[in-house]
Design a protein around this motif. Structure first.
Motif, PDB file in Angstrom:
ATOM      1  N   MET A   1       0.842  -1.201   0.000  1.00  0.00           N
ATOM      2  CA  MET A   1       0.000   0.000   0.000  1.00  0.00           C
ATOM      3  C   MET A   1       0.880   1.256   0.000  1.00  0.00           C
ATOM      4  SD  MET A   1      -2.603   1.336   2.960  1.00  0.00           S
ATOM      5  CE  MET A   1      -3.139   3.050   2.976  1.00  0.00           C
ATOM      6  N   ASP A   2       0.506   2.222  -0.812  1.00  0.00           N
ATOM      7  CA  ASP A   2       1.221   3.501  -0.833  1.00  0.00           C
ATOM      8  C   ASP A   2       0.665   4.418   0.261  1.00  0.00           C
ATOM      9  OD1 ASP A   2       2.773   2.756  -3.020  1.00  0.00           O
ATOM     10  OD2 ASP A   2       1.284   3.470  -4.452  1.00  0.00           O
ATOM     11  N   ILE A   3       1.511   4.765   1.224  1.00  0.00           N
ATOM     12  CA  ILE A   3       1.042   5.629   2.312  1.00  0.00           C
ATOM     13  C   ILE A   3       1.237   7.103   1.976  1.00  0.00           C
ATOM     14  CG2 ILE A   3       3.226   5.647   3.613  1.00  0.00           C
ATOM     15  CD1 ILE A   3       1.408   5.350   6.167  1.00  0.00           C
ATOM     16  N   ILE A   4       2.197   7.405   1.083  1.00  0.00           N
ATOM     17  CA  ILE A   4       2.402   8.765   0.596  1.00  0.00           C
ATOM     18  C   ILE A   4       2.289   8.755  -0.924  1.00  0.00           C
ATOM     19  CG2 ILE A   4       4.073  10.659   0.330  1.00  0.00           C
ATOM     20  CD1 ILE A   4       5.293   9.808   3.009  1.00  0.00           C
ATOM     21  N   VAL A   5       1.475   9.653  -1.452  1.00  0.00           N
ATOM     22  CA  VAL A   5       1.327   9.786  -2.896  1.00  0.00           C
ATOM     23  C   VAL A   5       1.481  11.260  -3.258  1.00  0.00           C
ATOM     24  CG1 VAL A   5      -0.179   9.487  -4.896  1.00  0.00           C
ATOM     25  CG2 VAL A   5      -0.221   7.795  -3.044  1.00  0.00           C
ATOM     26  N   ILE A   6       2.434  11.548  -4.137  1.00  0.00           N
ATOM     27  CA  ILE A   6       2.669  12.914  -4.621  1.00  0.00           C
ATOM     28  C   ILE A   6       2.528  12.903  -6.133  1.00  0.00           C
ATOM     29  CG2 ILE A   6       4.336  14.794  -4.817  1.00  0.00           C
ATOM     30  CD1 ILE A   6       5.635  13.803  -2.247  1.00  0.00           C
ATOM     31  N   GLU A   7       1.666  13.779  -6.647  1.00  0.00           N
ATOM     32  CA  GLU A   7       1.454  13.855  -8.090  1.00  0.00           C
ATOM     33  C   GLU A   7       1.583  15.307  -8.562  1.00  0.00           C
ATOM     34  OE1 GLU A   7      -2.358  12.164  -8.964  1.00  0.00           O
ATOM     35  OE2 GLU A   7      -1.863  10.213  -8.105  1.00  0.00           O
ATOM     36  N   ASP A   8       2.559  15.541  -9.435  1.00  0.00           N
ATOM     37  CA  ASP A   8       2.765  16.838 -10.069  1.00  0.00           C
ATOM     38  C   ASP A   8       2.766  17.982  -9.048  1.00  0.00           C
ATOM     39  OD1 ASP A   8       3.254  18.509 -12.250  1.00  0.00           O
ATOM     40  OD2 ASP A   8       1.115  18.902 -12.574  1.00  0.00           O
ATOM     41  N   LEU A   9       3.592  17.840  -8.026  1.00  0.00           N
ATOM     42  CA  LEU A   9       3.644  18.820  -6.934  1.00  0.00           C
ATOM     43  C   LEU A   9       4.562  19.987  -7.282  1.00  0.00           C
ATOM     44  CD1 LEU A   9       3.094  19.757  -4.016  1.00  0.00           C
ATOM     45  CD2 LEU A   9       4.977  18.259  -3.288  1.00  0.00           C
ATOM     46  N   TRP A  10       4.001  21.187  -7.148  1.00  0.00           N
ATOM     47  CA  TRP A  10       4.749  22.426  -7.361  1.00  0.00           C
ATOM     48  C   TRP A  10       4.714  23.266  -6.087  1.00  0.00           C
ATOM     49  CZ3 TRP A  10       6.830  24.485 -12.098  1.00  0.00           C
ATOM     50  CH2 TRP A  10       6.686  23.635 -13.216  1.00  0.00           C
ATOM     51  N   LYS A  11       5.820  23.921  -5.810  1.00  0.00           N
ATOM     52  CA  LYS A  11       5.854  24.939  -4.767  1.00  0.00           C
ATOM     53  C   LYS A  11       6.629  26.132  -5.298  1.00  0.00           C
ATOM     54  CE  LYS A  11       5.286  27.087  -0.909  1.00  0.00           C
ATOM     55  NZ  LYS A  11       3.946  27.581  -0.530  1.00  0.00           N
ATOM     56  N   VAL A  12       5.899  27.231  -5.491  1.00  0.00           N
ATOM     57  CA  VAL A  12       6.495  28.467  -5.972  1.00  0.00           C
ATOM     58  C   VAL A  12       6.342  29.511  -4.872  1.00  0.00           C
ATOM     59  CG1 VAL A  12       6.512  30.221  -7.770  1.00  0.00           C
ATOM     60  CG2 VAL A  12       5.834  27.861  -8.339  1.00  0.00           C
ATOM     61  N   TYR A  13       7.452  30.033  -4.397  1.00  0.00           N
ATOM     62  CA  TYR A  13       7.406  31.029  -3.325  1.00  0.00           C
ATOM     63  C   TYR A  13       7.041  32.410  -3.876  1.00  0.00           C
ATOM     64  CZ  TYR A  13       9.440  27.578  -0.187  1.00  0.00           C
ATOM     65  OH  TYR A  13       9.652  26.457   0.577  1.00  0.00           O
ATOM     66  N   LYS A  14       6.693  33.312  -2.968  1.00  0.00           N
ATOM     67  CA  LYS A  14       6.221  34.640  -3.376  1.00  0.00           C
ATOM     68  C   LYS A  14       7.263  35.416  -4.169  1.00  0.00           C
ATOM     69  CE  LYS A  14       2.866  35.223   0.381  1.00  0.00           C
ATOM     70  NZ  LYS A  14       2.494  36.015   1.574  1.00  0.00           N
ATOM     71  N   ASN A  15       8.535  35.094  -3.931  1.00  0.00           N
ATOM     72  CA  ASN A  15       9.594  35.787  -4.679  1.00  0.00           C
ATOM     73  C   ASN A  15       9.829  35.183  -6.061  1.00  0.00           C
ATOM     74  OD1 ASN A  15      10.836  33.381  -4.059  1.00  0.00           O
ATOM     75  ND2 ASN A  15      12.502  34.287  -2.863  1.00  0.00           N
ATOM     76  N   GLY A  16       8.986  34.198  -6.415  1.00  0.00           N
ATOM     77  CA  GLY A  16       9.078  33.589  -7.737  1.00  0.00           C
ATOM     78  C   GLY A  16       9.955  32.359  -7.815  1.00  0.00           C
TER      79      GLY A  16
END
Length: 241
Positions: free
Chosen positions: A1-16
């Motif tokens: 079983m997959d306990i963590i699933v991440i799909e197409d995750l982006w994190k863009v900070y306020k400074n770009g």
């Protein structure tokens, strides 16, 4: 079983700054999963999103079936983060530090954790008096006292002597033995090779390799994971020139 699933995750900070640029991965329940990459690659940002400290810019993230960020209250009940910079309460004893976190989680019996981390003879010592290795063991004790399903360890052995490092390795193996999923961010490639079921390499916010340590070593025709990782970095840095 997959306990963590991440799909197409982006994190863009306020400074770009794009800290994460569309990463996707899964972590199986009960495995030790190591997250590798240079400083600034996105390791800590990923852990902060998984543990509901940061909100993702876009993408899908689930932990034990719960969504980030909408189900963060439930996620916080089943995950634990042991940060590299954990300081504890310096003027409290080991027993008082562990007791504080036990009270937070509503846990009354802490003997198994104390025994498992070999802290019994140190209970009356103040946190500030402990060696680096003992401080790290207390940090892990405080992190697992609530019986989490997932433990995030951020550079758990940095700065430790070889004996203390190996003590932490045994603790990680014991967590896996209890069915706890360990998400390990480390710069020590020997550590990742010895402990991990699988590793992911992140570079400039993207996953560039996801496999078992032996598969990566074989792919690059090297003797160790460290040698294979360095060759991968050399190739990536060459592409970026």
């Amino acid at each position: 079983m997959d306990i963590i699933v991440i799909e197409d995750l982006w994190k863009v900070y306020k400074n770009g700054v794009e800290a994460l640029r569309g990463i996707s991965l899964t972590v199986k329940e009960g495995e030790v999963f190591s997250f590798l990459g240079p400083n600034g690659a996105g390791k800590t940002t990923t852990i902060k999103i998984l543990s509901c400290i940061l909100k993702p810019t876009r993408g899908k993230v689930t932990v034990a079936g719960y969504n980030v960020p909408t189900d963060c209250k439930k996620i916080r009940e089943i995950v634990s983060v042991v940060p590299q910079e954990f300081q504890g309460f310096s003027d409290l004893t080991v027993k008082e530090n562990i007791g504080y976190f036990a009270k937070l989680y509503g846990v009354k019996d802490v003997e198994d954790v104390i025994e498992g981390l070999e802290l019994k003879e140190h209970l009356d010592k103040k946190f500030r008096e402990l060696s680096g290795g003992l401080k790290r063991r207390v940090a892990i004790a405080c992190g697992i006292i609530g019986n989490p399903k997932v433990v995030y360890l951020d550079e758990p052995t940095v700065g430790l002597d070889p004996k203390s490092r190996r003590n932490i390795w045994e603790i990680v193996r014991s967590l896996r033995g209890k069915g706890i999923t360990v998400f390990l961010a480390t710069h020590y490639l020997d550590e990742a090779e010895k402990l991990s079921d699988r590793v992911a390499v992140i570079y400039r916010g993207k996953i560039v390799k996801l496999a078992t340590p032996s598969e990566i070593v074989s792919e690059f025709r090297k003797e160790t994971l460290e040698e294979a990782y360095l060759e991968l970095m050399r190739q990536l840095e060459g592409e970026g020139e």
